[in-house]
Design a protein around this motif. Sequence first.
Motif, mmCIF file in Angstrom:
data_model
loop_
_atom_site.group_PDB
_atom_site.id
_atom_site.type_symbol
_atom_site.label_atom_id
_atom_site.label_comp_id
_atom_site.label_asym_id
_atom_site.label_seq_id
_atom_site.Cartn_x
_atom_site.Cartn_y
_atom_site.Cartn_z
ATOM 1 N N UNK A 1 0.869 -1.261 -0.008
ATOM 2 C CA UNK A 1 -0.160 0.314 -0.041
ATOM 3 C C UNK A 1 0.721 0.925 -0.090
ATOM 4 N N UNK A 2 0.610 1.803 -1.083
ATOM 5 C CA UNK A 2 1.628 3.303 -1.211
ATOM 6 C C UNK A 2 0.929 4.631 -0.292
ATOM 7 N N UNK A 3 1.810 5.475 0.094
ATOM 8 C CA UNK A 3 1.185 6.700 1.147
ATOM 9 C C UNK A 3 -0.115 7.403 0.477
ATOM 10 N N UNK A 4 0.475 7.592 -0.775
ATOM 11 C CA UNK A 4 -1.021 8.736 -1.419
ATOM 12 C C UNK A 4 -2.122 7.870 -1.133
ATOM 13 N N UNK A 5 -2.040 6.564 -1.626
ATOM 14 C CA UNK A 5 -3.592 6.036 -1.770
ATOM 15 C C UNK A 5 -3.376 4.821 -0.729
ATOM 16 N N UNK A 6 -4.248 5.157 0.326
ATOM 17 C CA UNK A 6 -3.960 3.927 1.168
ATOM 18 C C UNK A 6 -4.575 2.728 1.036
ATOM 19 N N UNK A 7 -5.456 2.489 0.019
ATOM 20 C CA UNK A 7 -5.551 1.231 -0.637
ATOM 21 C C UNK A 7 -5.290 0.624 -1.953
ATOM 22 N N UNK A 8 -4.354 1.470 -2.342
ATOM 23 C CA UNK A 8 -3.769 0.991 -3.891
ATOM 24 C C UNK A 8 -3.862 1.398 -4.931
ATOM 25 N N UNK A 9 -3.784 0.755 -5.959
ATOM 26 C CA UNK A 9 -4.215 1.238 -7.095
ATOM 27 C C UNK A 9 -4.501 -0.423 -7.700
ATOM 28 N N UNK A 10 -4.893 -1.061 -6.396
ATOM 29 C CA UNK A 10 -5.322 -2.487 -7.528
ATOM 30 C C UNK A 10 -6.692 -3.099 -6.848
ATOM 31 N N UNK A 126 -11.558 5.790 1.137
ATOM 32 C CA UNK A 126 -10.048 6.503 1.417
ATOM 33 C C UNK A 126 -10.391 7.246 2.306
ATOM 34 N N UNK A 127 -11.017 7.757 2.749
ATOM 35 C CA UNK A 127 -11.664 9.125 3.737
ATOM 36 C C UNK A 127 -10.751 8.475 4.950
ATOM 37 N N UNK A 128 -12.026 6.855 5.825
ATOM 38 C CA UNK A 128 -11.706 6.623 6.717
ATOM 39 C C UNK A 128 -10.491 5.746 6.993
ATOM 40 N N UNK A 129 -9.812 5.339 5.944
ATOM 41 C CA UNK A 129 -8.394 4.885 6.244
ATOM 42 C C UNK A 129 -7.323 5.455 6.263
ATOM 43 N N UNK A 130 -8.005 6.894 5.582
ATOM 44 C CA UNK A 130 -6.736 8.169 5.880
ATOM 45 C C UNK A 130 -6.781 8.796 7.365
ATOM 46 N N UNK A 131 -7.870 8.525 7.472
ATOM 47 C CA UNK A 131 -8.206 9.508 8.462
ATOM 48 C C UNK A 131 -7.629 8.923 9.803
#
Length: 152
Positions: A1-10, A126-131
């Motif tokens: 999982x990368x930092x830009x997207x907490x869910x990755x892009x796959x 995305x918001x929930x994982x980022x928070x």
Amino acid sequence: INEASPLGESLETLLSQKHGQKAFRDFMKSEYCEENLDFWFACQEFKTFDSQEELTRRAARIYEEFISAESPRQVNLDFYTRELISQSLQQPSPSCFVAAQKKIYSLMENDSFPRFIQSEQYKVLFDAVSKQRGLGKQQQFSLKQYVFLKIR
């Protein structure tokens, strides 16, 4: 999982996480195609059985639920793939659904997943994982501050 997207892009990354699975399933349900995801997971589980009796029982259940022409939750497979599965039901092996599973995965990856990334369900996830990650970093920082103050 990368930092830009907490869910990755796959899709693979998304499906490897419980909260990702749930959000994607809710999205698929809203698009009336959750049977694709359910079929994919049924196939994943099917590969884990090694008793011939269990394989035969589960293969029949998957066939009836997702592949049979009368199935109310039929997945979108071509005639040839359905026919191969139908023929393998007498002596199913752990790999008898592999071709069908790959086709359904590809359908989800190329069709449903790109729409999911644009959806409200993805934004909420995305918001929930980022928070959650942000909170974790704050807690770590506070702990570091605490340790630093204790050392002084």
